[in-house]
Write an enzyme that holds these catalytic residues in place. Structure first.
Site, PDB file in Angstrom:
ATOM      1  NE  ARG A  62      28.248  53.480   0.731  1.00  0.00           N
ATOM      2  CZ  ARG A  62      28.795  53.143   1.804  1.00  0.00           C
ATOM      3  NH1 ARG A  62      29.248  53.990   2.813  1.00  0.00           N
ATOM      4  NH2 ARG A  62      28.755  51.909   2.109  1.00  0.00           N
ATOM      5  CE  LYS A  98      31.349  50.929  -2.212  1.00  0.00           C
ATOM      6  NZ  LYS A  98      31.057  49.669  -1.799  1.00  0.00           N
ATOM      7  N   GLY A 204      18.255  46.776   7.589  1.00  0.00           N
ATOM      8  CA  GLY A 204      17.981  46.883   6.084  1.00  0.00           C
ATOM      9  C   GLY A 204      17.912  45.520   5.363  1.00  0.00           C
TER      10      GLY A 204
HETATM   11  P1  NAI Z   1      20.374  48.872   3.381  1.00  0.00           P
HETATM   12  O1  NAI Z   1      20.305  50.393   2.776  1.00  0.00           O
HETATM   13  O2  NAI Z   1      19.302  48.162   2.851  1.00  0.00           O
HETATM   14  O3  NAI Z   1      20.157  49.215   5.013  1.00  0.00           O
HETATM   15  C1  NAI Z   1      20.866  49.966   5.798  1.00  0.00           C
HETATM   16  C2  NAI Z   1      19.892  50.224   7.019  1.00  0.00           C
HETATM   17  O4  NAI Z   1      20.660  51.130   7.966  1.00  0.00           O
HETATM   18  C3  NAI Z   1      18.834  51.146   6.557  1.00  0.00           C
HETATM   19  O5  NAI Z   1      17.371  50.459   6.935  1.00  0.00           O
HETATM   20  C4  NAI Z   1      18.812  52.490   7.444  1.00  0.00           C
HETATM   21  O6  NAI Z   1      17.661  52.953   7.700  1.00  0.00           O
HETATM   22  C5  NAI Z   1      19.549  51.957   8.529  1.00  0.00           C
HETATM   23  N1  NAI Z   1      20.429  52.917   9.270  1.00  0.00           N
HETATM   24  C6  NAI Z   1      20.903  54.172   8.859  1.00  0.00           C
HETATM   25  N2  NAI Z   1      21.607  54.865   9.996  1.00  0.00           N
HETATM   26  C7  NAI Z   1      21.386  54.250  10.857  1.00  0.00           C
HETATM   27  C8  NAI Z   1      21.671  54.395  12.432  1.00  0.00           C
HETATM   28  N3  NAI Z   1      22.257  55.306  12.638  1.00  0.00           N
HETATM   29  N4  NAI Z   1      21.265  53.336  13.063  1.00  0.00           N
HETATM   30  C9  NAI Z   1      20.654  52.213  12.805  1.00  0.00           C
HETATM   31  N5  NAI Z   1      20.344  52.072  11.623  1.00  0.00           N
HETATM   32  C10 NAI Z   1      20.685  53.004  10.671  1.00  0.00           C
HETATM   33  O7  NAI Z   1      21.884  48.394   3.165  1.00  0.00           O
HETATM   34  P2  NAI Z   1      22.325  46.836   3.296  1.00  0.00           P
HETATM   35  O8  NAI Z   1      22.169  46.382   1.795  1.00  0.00           O
HETATM   36  O9  NAI Z   1      21.405  46.390   4.495  1.00  0.00           O
HETATM   37  O10 NAI Z   1      23.505  47.260   3.750  1.00  0.00           O
HETATM   38  C11 NAI Z   1      23.976  47.419   5.027  1.00  0.00           C
HETATM   39  C12 NAI Z   1      25.811  47.880   5.209  1.00  0.00           C
HETATM   40  O11 NAI Z   1      26.459  46.633   4.675  1.00  0.00           O
HETATM   41  C13 NAI Z   1      25.874  49.063   4.458  1.00  0.00           C
HETATM   42  O12 NAI Z   1      26.937  49.635   5.100  1.00  0.00           O
HETATM   43  C14 NAI Z   1      26.531  48.281   3.212  1.00  0.00           C
HETATM   44  O13 NAI Z   1      27.697  49.161   2.340  1.00  0.00           O
HETATM   45  C15 NAI Z   1      27.388  47.069   3.673  1.00  0.00           C
HETATM   46  N6  NAI Z   1      27.195  46.287   2.673  1.00  0.00           N
HETATM   47  C16 NAI Z   1      26.305  45.665   2.037  1.00  0.00           C
HETATM   48  C17 NAI Z   1      26.408  44.746   0.980  1.00  0.00           C
HETATM   49  C18 NAI Z   1      25.245  44.028   0.273  1.00  0.00           C
HETATM   50  O14 NAI Z   1      25.324  43.160  -0.387  1.00  0.00           O
HETATM   51  N7  NAI Z   1      23.975  44.825   0.493  1.00  0.00           N
HETATM   52  C19 NAI Z   1      27.839  44.095   0.759  1.00  0.00           C
HETATM   53  C20 NAI Z   1      28.755  44.405   1.688  1.00  0.00           C
HETATM   54  C21 NAI Z   1      28.593  45.565   2.450  1.00  0.00           C
HETATM   55  N1  PHE Z   2      28.343  47.093  -2.741  1.00  0.00           N
HETATM   56  C1  PHE Z   2      28.819  45.587  -2.003  1.00  0.00           C
HETATM   57  C2  PHE Z   2      30.083  45.585  -1.424  1.00  0.00           C
HETATM   58  O1  PHE Z   2      30.462  46.395  -0.775  1.00  0.00           O
HETATM   59  C3  PHE Z   2      28.308  44.831  -3.225  1.00  0.00           C
HETATM   60  C4  PHE Z   2      29.375  44.756  -4.311  1.00  0.00           C
HETATM   61  C5  PHE Z   2      30.231  43.773  -4.577  1.00  0.00           C
HETATM   62  C6  PHE Z   2      29.147  45.484  -5.499  1.00  0.00           C
HETATM   63  C7  PHE Z   2      31.203  43.696  -5.460  1.00  0.00           C
HETATM   64  C8  PHE Z   2      30.016  45.341  -6.747  1.00  0.00           C
HETATM   65  C9  PHE Z   2      31.037  44.767  -6.721  1.00  0.00           C
HETATM   66  O2  PHE Z   2      30.502  44.394  -1.228  1.00  0.00           O
END
Ligand code: NAI
Ligand code: PHE
Length: 367
Positions: A62, A98, A204
């Protein structure tokens, strides 16, 4: 086992650190935390390995402009612990870890050259860990960044398809979140999403995909994101009702879907939020265990994040460690629904919140 030389740099003191960092590490039950400040890039790096009991630790990198180094270390340790739970609950042969990079300014203000330098320093850390920790994409890092980290360290999941990797984990994460929303509303006595009010925080990579799935099911989707272009796209393409970001927690909904950052449901939110179920992608949604208890007391069904968002880990580890096809990954992601069914049943039987029930199941699985 870790190399003893490596253990001796458990906390690499390259800068005078605030006492709170020591407190964060003292209070944490993880195996290893290493920090490095790089003067040339102005970035502060942390790798936290929570557990390697089931295999090498894995978890994303991150990169953000944190409020301070202590916040970056705390984030890494808490997220690493959640990764251990995620791997156990998804039945994956990996431990939890992490990494965080505290950037000297906002990610969007970092030049391409500066970013390359930052990735190089991070790759050096990954390499020195010798495979005890594998990284992957997370907030502020992409598949392209994994291409570069993998090329220079050999320990990154989630490279782009062009570079021989399985590509973004977001679609399978969104798939798992959707499965979790359905399981959670079923537990709340709702049969499907048609005509239901779904409030999504964050549009996102994951949140937008979830919005699309909910809209296709006939839900009324309400969402907020500071990214105006993304909000406009969701309104135009999916008919999403866009609201200001500070109004998300005061909305009434059938299901609330946190897809931005963690720690948003604290005790006060748990007492006041008007929803029937919560299932989202954000890691560490609950600010405290008592917030989970309060949700349970109020009859709000909560899908623990380390189960609901396991689709990304299943995609990366499934494709890159276990040699699964995309179809096998999707089948495994569907299992998240059965896992949640078990958790909700256990929570009811033992009169505790779903988060506590899931942690009990995880502890038993490891034993
Ligand atoms: P991303 O960075 O593409 O999307 C996050 C979105 O949240 C952005 O569009 C941002 O502008 C928005 N945001 C930030 N602050 C905000 C607020 N106060 N109110 C509303 N929106 C806000 O990240 P992604 O990949 O969509 O992941 C979303 C969450 O899920 C993150 O916390 C990430 O750690 C978690 N996650 C993601 C995984 C993945 O495979 N992408 C896997 C497991 C967890
Ligand atoms: N960052 C994502 C999560 O929190 C995807 C991820 C999984 C990255 C496993 C690395 C290893 O799940």
């Amino acid at each position: 086992m870790l190399d003893p030389v490596f253990i001796s740099i458990q906390i690499l003191r390259v800068k005078e650190l605030p006492v709170s960092i020591e407190k964060v590490i003292e209070d944490w039950d993880g195996e290893l935390s290493c920090c490095r400040f790089d003067r040339d890039t102005g970035a502060f790096f942390t790798v936290a390995i929570h557990s390697r009991r089931l295999g090498p630790a894995a978890g994303g990198t991150r990169a953000m402009n944190y409020a301070g180094f202590d916040a970056a270390v705390e984030d890494a340790t808490r997220l690493a612990s959640a990764m251990t739970l995620k791997m156990i609950m998804a039945d994956l042969p990996m431990g939890g870890g992490k990494s965080t990079i505290a950037l000297p300014k906002a990610r969007r203000d970092i030049s391409a050259d500066h970013w390359d330098q930052i990735l190089k320093v991070h790759a050096e850390m990954l390499k020195s860990l010798g495979g005890n920790y594998w990284t992957g994409p997370d907030v502020g890092t992409s598949s392209e960044d994994m291409d570069s980290l993998h090329a220079s360290s050999g320990y990154a999941f989630g490279r782009s398809v062009g570079a021989g990797g399985p590509g973004s984990s977001a679609p399978e994460t969104a798939h798992g979140v959707y499965v979790s929303m359905i399981e959670a509303i079923h537990d709340a006595g709702i049969s499907d999403l048609r005509g239901r009010r779904v409030v999504i925080q964050g549009l996102g990579a994951v949140g937008y995909d979830v919005a699309q799935r909910a809209a296709m099911d006939g839900a009324h989707v309400v969402a907020a994101d500071p990214n105006e272009a993304q909000c406009k796209r969701a309104a135009d393409e999916l008919g999403v009702e866009v609201i200001p970001t500070d109004q998300v927690l005061s909305q009434t909904s059938d299901v609330f879907v946190p897809c931005a950052t963690g720690g948003i449901v604290d005790d006060s939110v748990a007492r006041s939020i008007r929803t029937k179920a919560i299932a989202g992608a954000a890691n560490n949604v609950l600010a405290s265990e008592s917030a989970g208890d309060e949700l349970a007391r109020r009859g709000i069904v909560y899908a623990p994040d380390f189960v609901a968002n396991g689709g990304g880990a299943i995609h990366l580890v499934g494709r890159e460690v276990l040699g699964w096809s995309a179809e096998m990954v999707s089948r495994h992601v569907l299992e998240i629904g059965h896992t949640l069914e078990q958790i909700f049943a256990r929570a009811r039987a033992e009169g505790v919140g779903a988060e506590r029930a899931a942690r009990r199941i995880a502890a038993e699985r490891v034993r």
